[in-house]
Motif scaffolding. Structure first.
Motif, PDB file in Angstrom:
ATOM      1  N   VAL A  93       0.838  -1.194   0.000  1.00  0.00           N
ATOM      2  CA  VAL A  93       0.000   0.000   0.000  1.00  0.00           C
ATOM      3  C   VAL A  93       0.877   1.250   0.000  1.00  0.00           C
ATOM      4  O   VAL A  93       1.694   1.438   0.899  1.00  0.00           O
ATOM      5  CB  VAL A  93      -0.900   0.006   1.254  1.00  0.00           C
ATOM      6  CG1 VAL A  93      -1.709   1.293   1.343  1.00  0.00           C
ATOM      7  CG2 VAL A  93      -1.828  -1.218   1.251  1.00  0.00           C
ATOM      8  N   ILE A  94       0.726   2.094  -1.022  1.00  0.00           N
ATOM      9  CA  ILE A  94       1.558   3.296  -1.116  1.00  0.00           C
ATOM     10  C   ILE A  94       0.666   4.537  -1.069  1.00  0.00           C
ATOM     11  O   ILE A  94      -0.202   4.701  -1.919  1.00  0.00           O
ATOM     12  CB  ILE A  94       2.345   3.337  -2.446  1.00  0.00           C
ATOM     13  CG1 ILE A  94       2.819   1.938  -2.832  1.00  0.00           C
ATOM     14  CG2 ILE A  94       3.456   4.367  -2.365  1.00  0.00           C
ATOM     15  CD1 ILE A  94       4.203   1.606  -2.465  1.00  0.00           C
ATOM     16  N   PRO A  95       0.922   5.432  -0.107  1.00  0.00           N
ATOM     17  CA  PRO A  95       0.036   6.599   0.069  1.00  0.00           C
ATOM     18  C   PRO A  95       0.405   7.749  -0.864  1.00  0.00           C
ATOM     19  O   PRO A  95       0.854   8.808  -0.420  1.00  0.00           O
ATOM     20  CB  PRO A  95       0.266   6.969   1.536  1.00  0.00           C
ATOM     21  CG  PRO A  95       1.689   6.565   1.799  1.00  0.00           C
ATOM     22  CD  PRO A  95       1.956   5.352   0.937  1.00  0.00           C
ATOM     23  N   PHE A  96       0.186   7.558  -2.165  1.00  0.00           N
ATOM     24  CA  PHE A  96       0.664   8.541  -3.137  1.00  0.00           C
ATOM     25  C   PHE A  96       0.020   9.923  -2.973  1.00  0.00           C
ATOM     26  O   PHE A  96       0.692  10.937  -3.159  1.00  0.00           O
ATOM     27  CB  PHE A  96       0.467   8.034  -4.572  1.00  0.00           C
ATOM     28  CG  PHE A  96       1.562   7.118  -5.021  1.00  0.00           C
ATOM     29  CD1 PHE A  96       2.863   7.593  -5.155  1.00  0.00           C
ATOM     30  CD2 PHE A  96       1.308   5.785  -5.305  1.00  0.00           C
ATOM     31  CE1 PHE A  96       3.887   6.746  -5.572  1.00  0.00           C
ATOM     32  CE2 PHE A  96       2.327   4.939  -5.714  1.00  0.00           C
ATOM     33  CZ  PHE A  96       3.620   5.413  -5.844  1.00  0.00           C
ATOM     34  N   ALA A  97      -1.284   9.968  -2.652  1.00  0.00           N
ATOM     35  CA  ALA A  97      -1.912  11.292  -2.535  1.00  0.00           C
ATOM     36  C   ALA A  97      -1.217  12.081  -1.420  1.00  0.00           C
ATOM     37  O   ALA A  97      -0.870  13.258  -1.597  1.00  0.00           O
ATOM     38  CB  ALA A  97      -3.414  11.156  -2.267  1.00  0.00           C
ATOM     39  N   GLY A  98      -0.983  11.433  -0.305  1.00  0.00           N
ATOM     40  CA  GLY A  98      -0.297  12.094   0.809  1.00  0.00           C
ATOM     41  C   GLY A  98       1.128  12.488   0.442  1.00  0.00           C
ATOM     42  O   GLY A  98       1.608  13.575   0.803  1.00  0.00           O
TER      43      GLY A  98
END
Lengths: 320, 320
Positions: A93-98
């Motif tokens: 899981v990669i929090p790209f928006a953050g």
């Protein structure tokens, strides 16, 4: 307008395209980086920043940017994460928006590619002004973005709109990559069309231009090129593909009663060859109240820009 | 609360039930009139008014009533009209919401029965607090009400949510009253279950309690009663019906990714006999991301009150 521009980022498995877009849907600046090259998500974001900052300066600096929208495989709008995408270099899981928000200092949102396409179509394209429509993307896979009452349908978990994985052939259907059989995608994606071609060439005796191509390398483009030369088998392949789509569309209409279904992607280039059988079989399968009333449209977005536009459209909806 | 009560009216083809309901979903007063008796819609509204006014006085007068909600066959929420309902005494388009408003002097809204059931379940029942769920009503027909992001899905024309008329059997499916073949309703309504019983008794050799009943008069209730006595054919009928529903539900999940699917109506009384095969076949057909994650629930509303409650729930959302 205080902040007249948004940034759209289209993350693909191989390349990532990005651009700066104005309110009318014009792409003012364009950039690109290779997705595969960066083994760490942090490196990827740094590289995106490096590619975008000069462009941002050219349009007046980061103060002119309202926000960033990203379309990404397995992107979840609710969480802002890309979750377990099989074709990306980063696992889990990669929090790209953050990460984008932190790096650029402007709000950021992400969603999957088909949802981005739907928002793009609603903001700049064929679905402008519509509150209820369904976007179907016909590419390597079959994706969908559903708009109900002016809002994208995300579902309780952010994963709604997997219409490519509804079942169109219930018994002895084709094996799908998702583990199920008979999914719409196995018949109506570019790959599905090529599978149909191989099946038909095997079953049928007639001559066909497609027989000049090694059977394992036939693509949906080959089928298109044969069909416009009036090749009977190629035309039948489109008829078959359009029937599957039309039958499925009738069920989608029973769900959300959209004003229109908009199709996008490689296969939509076949024009009437695909649209005529879709229309015929959708109409045949609609409830009487909807016959003749549901529009079938092609995307009105320039294909080269569509993915950037779709992603960018997300950013207009962001709050600061 | 200034106006602590709402009125719910459930218009059926034969009878119309009405009641005064408080915010907790308690039906404080009940009334009923015969739908069929009034050849003019005006007479029908007058009679409803006559039946309701004494009840309204008992709870403190019309000033205590926030609004009126009506569930009606072919009711269109957008227009407030009942449109071309085949089983009602009035033909064409009847503006019942407007007529109720004019007669009672309080705001009124209407929708179809299944949508009313969904709103009722969200307001008082098993779907309280849910923003995304699907209500399936299994009665003489199969109806549905879809809630996305806390709002009922009406579609561009007010007719969304006809899931009973999605196609579950694509080839040689059963003829449906709507003119199509293979609709979910033809297999999973009470009538559909009786059709399955007749088919199975015809094809199979085994003995069955159902063979004691004249074949043309077998009902879904007979099938239930035989099944709880462990009758093999009766159990197989439920297995078959549940499979159809489970397969269909998996496709509905791919559309709107609901937190739950709630079932309501006569057939849901069969309990595990119907729920177990639904669950098994839904799970088999779900994409991996949803396996084990979608709740299957029975309606939590008392059946006698459910239709009134559903209609009444509409009225809480009305503006004055």
């Amino acid at each position: 307008m205080d902040k007249p521009y948004v940034i759209g980022i289209d993350m693909g498995g191989t390349n990532t395209a990005c651009g700066i877009v104005d309110a009318r849907g014009e792409v003012l600046r364009r950039g690109a980086i290779q997705t595969q090259k960066y083994t760490e998500a942090d490196q990827y974001i740094n590289e995106l920043h490096k590619a975008l900052m000069p462009l941002i300066e050219e349009v007046g600096g980061i103060d002119k940017i309202k926000g960033i929208g990203m379309g990404a495989p397995n992107g979840n709008y609710y969480t802002g994460n890309v979750e377990f995408a099989p074709n990306l270099p980063w696992k889990g899981v990669i929090p790209f928006a953050g990460m984008l928000h932190a790096k650029f200092g402007v709000p950021a949102a992400l969603t999957n590619d088909a949802n981005a396409a739907a928002i793009g179509e609603m903001t700049y394209g064929a679905a402008r002004g519509m509150k209820d429509f369904i976007m179907i993307t016909l590419g390597t896979g079959v994706g969908s973005g559903i708009v109900v009452n002016g809002q994208l349908v995300y579902g309780h978990d952010g994963f709604a709109g997997e219409l490519g994985h509804t079942t169109i052939v219930r018994n002895n259907g084709r094996q799908c990559g998702c583990g199920k059989t008979g999914c719409l995608e196995t018949y109506t994606s570019a790959t599905g069309v090529a599978r149909t071609a191989r099946e038909m060439l095997d079953i049928k005796k007639e001559d066909s231009l497609l027989r000049n191509i090694p059977v394992e390398s036939i693509t949906s483009k080959d089928v298109y090129e044969a069909a416009i030369k009036e090749d009977a088998i190629a035309k039948e392949i489109f008829e078959y593909t359009g029937r599957m789509l039309g039958e499925a569309f009738a069920d989608f209409v029973a769900f959300s009663a959209p004003q229109a279904i908009v199709i996008f992607g490689g296969l939509s280039k076949a024009g009437d060859l695909i649209m005529n059988p879709i229309r015929e079989h959708m109409e045949k399968n609609l409830l009487p109240i909807w016959k003749g009333k549901i529009q079938l449209l092609f995307s009105a977005l320039n294909e080269a820009d569509a993915a950037i536009l779709g992603a960018s459209a997300l950013a207009w909806e962001l709050k600061n």
